[in-house]
Scaffold this active site. Structure first.
Site, PDB file in Angstrom:
ATOM      1  N   LYS A 178       0.466  -1.019   0.139  1.00 43.11           N
ATOM      2  CA  LYS A 178       0.035  -0.368   0.249  1.00 43.11           C
ATOM      3  C   LYS A 178       0.560   1.017   0.067  1.00 43.11           C
ATOM      4  O   LYS A 178       0.478   1.919  -0.516  1.00 43.11           O
ATOM      5  CB  LYS A 178      -0.834  -0.333   1.072  1.00 43.11           C
ATOM      6  CG  LYS A 178      -2.210  -0.595   0.995  1.00 43.11           C
ATOM      7  CD  LYS A 178      -2.940  -0.214   0.252  1.00 43.11           C
ATOM      8  CE  LYS A 178      -4.280  -0.612  -0.224  1.00 43.11           C
ATOM      9  NZ  LYS A 178      -5.680  -0.351  -1.599  1.00 43.11           N
ATOM     10  N   SER A 224       0.496 -10.343  -0.937  1.00 41.89           N
ATOM     11  CA  SER A 224      -0.260  -8.654  -1.034  1.00 41.89           C
ATOM     12  C   SER A 224       0.509  -7.802   0.203  1.00 41.89           C
ATOM     13  O   SER A 224       0.328  -6.671   0.893  1.00 41.89           O
ATOM     14  CB  SER A 224      -0.830  -8.351  -1.365  1.00 41.89           C
ATOM     15  OG  SER A 224      -2.029  -9.042  -0.467  1.00 41.89           O
TER      16      SER A 224
HETATM   17  C1  LIG Z   1      -2.550  -6.670   1.625  1.00 39.53           C
HETATM   18  C2  LIG Z   1      -3.739  -6.126   0.640  1.00 39.53           C
HETATM   19  N1  LIG Z   1      -3.926  -7.366  -0.322  1.00 39.53           N
HETATM   20  C3  LIG Z   1      -4.857  -6.823  -1.643  1.00 39.53           C
HETATM   21  C4  LIG Z   1      -5.209  -5.753  -1.271  1.00 39.53           C
HETATM   22  C5  LIG Z   1      -6.423  -5.466  -2.275  1.00 39.53           C
HETATM   23  O1  LIG Z   1      -6.117  -4.008  -2.814  1.00 39.53           O
HETATM   24  P1  LIG Z   1      -6.786  -2.962  -4.025  1.00 39.53           P
HETATM   25  O2  LIG Z   1      -8.033  -2.089  -2.873  1.00 39.53           O
HETATM   26  O3  LIG Z   1      -5.931  -1.980  -4.416  1.00 39.53           O
HETATM   27  O4  LIG Z   1      -7.253  -4.401  -4.665  1.00 39.53           O
HETATM   28  C6  LIG Z   1      -5.180  -4.594   0.131  1.00 39.53           C
HETATM   29  C7  LIG Z   1      -5.745  -3.234  -0.181  1.00 39.53           C
HETATM   30  O5  LIG Z   1      -5.758  -3.261   1.141  1.00 39.53           O
HETATM   31  C8  LIG Z   1      -4.662  -5.193   1.452  1.00 39.53           C
HETATM   32  O6  LIG Z   1      -4.208  -4.170   2.494  1.00 39.53           O
END
Ligand SMILES: Cc1ncc(COP(=O)(O)O)c(C=O)c1O
Length: 504
Positions: A51, A306
């Site tokens: 993020k 992520s």
């Molecule tokens: C760990 C994690 N993965 C994925 C996402 C998804 O991101 P997006 O809202 O850009 O689709 C987030 C969003 O906060 C996140 O914190």
């Protein structure tokens, strides 16, 4: 549109705040799935999620006047930390509006990065509305978690890195988690412009699949309810800007269950020793499902881990569900005769298989209902086992996918059993090794009736077992002699007041 995103991504400023994360080969997962699996390690970012990329890129591109006024966002999660950290590095005031229900650990982590926390409302929507009002009143710039071109471009730098990190061979597919779609839009735009032959596959948690819903409807729709298990991607409606990219430039959408996400958290841990948060492991779960559905072999598949902002106390649940999500545990209710030796006979029918859990309480003098968890190596084994037990004459109920059974009943099997005469209650420490249960049953089970049994494998060195055994006074000497021979540590709990209150 893709071209303008690619330009923005190439121009994005992220490395004053974020790092270029490694693209690691997941060796054991690759071996298991017969494909080359690469994990983009966004869990290693300074705020433990990607993020920071989008937040920093947007804030760094603000005009001098906007910087002077400061920024605001609404978030209870990773975006809050990204904005606070980015603003701190750029020396800009950041106001973060969080619902009052936000766990203290997240509030303090934002404060530690210099963010001014405003606690408002019980839900994200209320916090969001308050942030919008503050933005108008005070002239702050709103940093959206996903629906702003500069945020999308910042997240898209992940794709730029992947394309010069993947090593020999070619990438066949990239799997991306989707919340509001910022990460996915940035990655899809970059990949589809430069390497359209690479499949980009969006992965969503089945209880917050807002992109799949929008693609099916042909327009953005709002989900009536959103499951919070994968809190980082718990979004009810896909972003407006992100959907412009995602409606056309995503090859497939896959949805995964909470159990599948838990299994993927375990996979990530096994290969990296890092504990991903549920949203963080979602794309790995989706990749596994895609490999299975397509019988894929020999492909190079990139997944994006992520984030890793998980509260420690959620680990117990994740570990508990991982085996079911991985199809490595079958859960059955089996009816066996209520008489000495039938427990042992049942265990001999399941062979050398590890027992993960065993719950049983005397109910009537004829039949006993046991709740048993068994280790399996593939889902097909569950059907074979079910067939075998049925052929052997057992009445079996398959509870492997039964939420009530897994979430509640397994902890509640039991109750008072006034007919269980001469019952004594013991607590044992079983060595956690194959055959330990059989040894116990061989020593005692054939002589005296077992009227209660509770065991759950917790991965400790010793299995903790609670066992009720019907031993008349005249047999006590022989019974204690058997216990001595057995050699397992035990405690007589017959006088424990909790036994009296709930079980005896
Ligand atoms: C760990 C994690 N993965 C994925 C996402 C998804 O991101 P997006 O809202 O850009 O689709 C987030 C969003 O906060 C996140 O914190």
């Amino acid at each position: 549109m893709l071209e303008s995103y690619v330009k923005k991504i190439l121009n994005a400023k992220v490395y004053e705040a974020a790092i270029e994360t490694p693209l690691d080969e997941a060796t054991s997962l690759s071996r298991r799935l017969n494909n080359r699996i690469l994990i983009k390690r966004e869990d290693l970012q300074p705020v433990f999620s990607f993020k920071l990329r989008g937040a920093y890129n947007m804030i760094a591109n603000l005009s001098e006047a906007q910087r002077q006024a400061g920024v605001i966002c609404a978030s209870a999660g990773n975006h809050a930390q990204g904005v606070a950290q980015a603003a701190k590095l750029l020396g800009i005031k950041a106001v973060i509006v969080m619902p009052v229900t936000t766990p203290e650990i997240k509030v303090s982590s934002v404060r530690a990065r210099g963010g001014k926390v405003v606690l408002h409302g019980d839900s994200f929507d209320e916090a969001y509305a308050h942030a919008s009002k503050l933005q108008e009143d005070k002239g702050y710039t709103f940093v959206h978690p996903y629906d702003a071109p500069d945020v999308i471009a910042g997240q898209g730098t992940i794709a730029r890195e992947i394309l010069h990190q993947y090593g020999p061979g070619e990438i066949d597919a990239i799997f991306m988690p989707v919340g509001g779609g910022g990460l996915a839009a940035g990655v899809a735009a970059y990949i589809k412009y430069l390497r359209p032959e690479i499949k980009v596959i969006a992965v969503e948690y089945e209880e917050s699949a807002c992109l799949a819903a929008a693609r099916a409807a042909g327009k953005r729709t709002t989900l009536k309810e959103v499951g919070l298990f994968a809190d980082g991607i718990a979004v009810a409606q896909i972003g407006k800007e992100t959907f412009k990219v995602l409606k056309e430039h995503v090859d497939e959408c896959i949805t995964v269950s909470a159990d599948e996400i838990c299994a993927a958290i375990k996979d990530v841990f096994d290969d990296t020793r890092s504990v991903a948060e549920p949203a963080g492991a979602t794309s790995i779960a989706g990749m596994k499902k895609w490999v299975e559905q397509n019988s894929a072999e020999g492909k190079t598949l990139v997944t994006i881990c992520s984030g890793a902002n998980m509260n420690f106390d959620r680990l117990r649940y994740v570990a508990e569900r991982a085996d079911v999500g991985e199809h490595q545990e079958a859960i059955f209710a089996v009816t066996i005769p209520e008489k000495p030796g039938s427990f042992k006979r049942f265990i001999s029918h399941i062979g050398k298989r590890a027992v993960t859990e065993f719950n049983y309480r005397y109910n009537d003098s004829q039949q006993a209902q046991i709740f048993v968890g068994l280790k399996i190596s593939a889902d097909s084994e569950r059907a074979d086992l079910l067939q075998r037990l049925t052929d052997d004459g057992y009445d079996v109920l398959d509870l492997t996918f039964n939420e009530v059974a897994k979430g509640h009943v397994r902890h509640m099997v039991g109750g008072h059993a006034p007919q269980a005469q001469d019952e004594r209650l013991f607590r044992f420490e079983f060595p956690e090794r194959p055959g330990a249960l059989m040894k116990f049953l061989s020593a005692l089970g054939g002589h005296w009736n077992i009227s209660l049994f509770h065991y759950r494998n917790h991965g400790a060195a010793y299995g903790r077992v609670l066992c009720g055994i019907q031993v008349p006074d005249k047999d006590l000497k022989a019974f204690y002699a058997k216990l001595k021979d057995l050699g397992y540590r035990y405690w007589d709990e017959s006088d424990n007041p909790v036994y009296d209150a709930f079980l005896s």
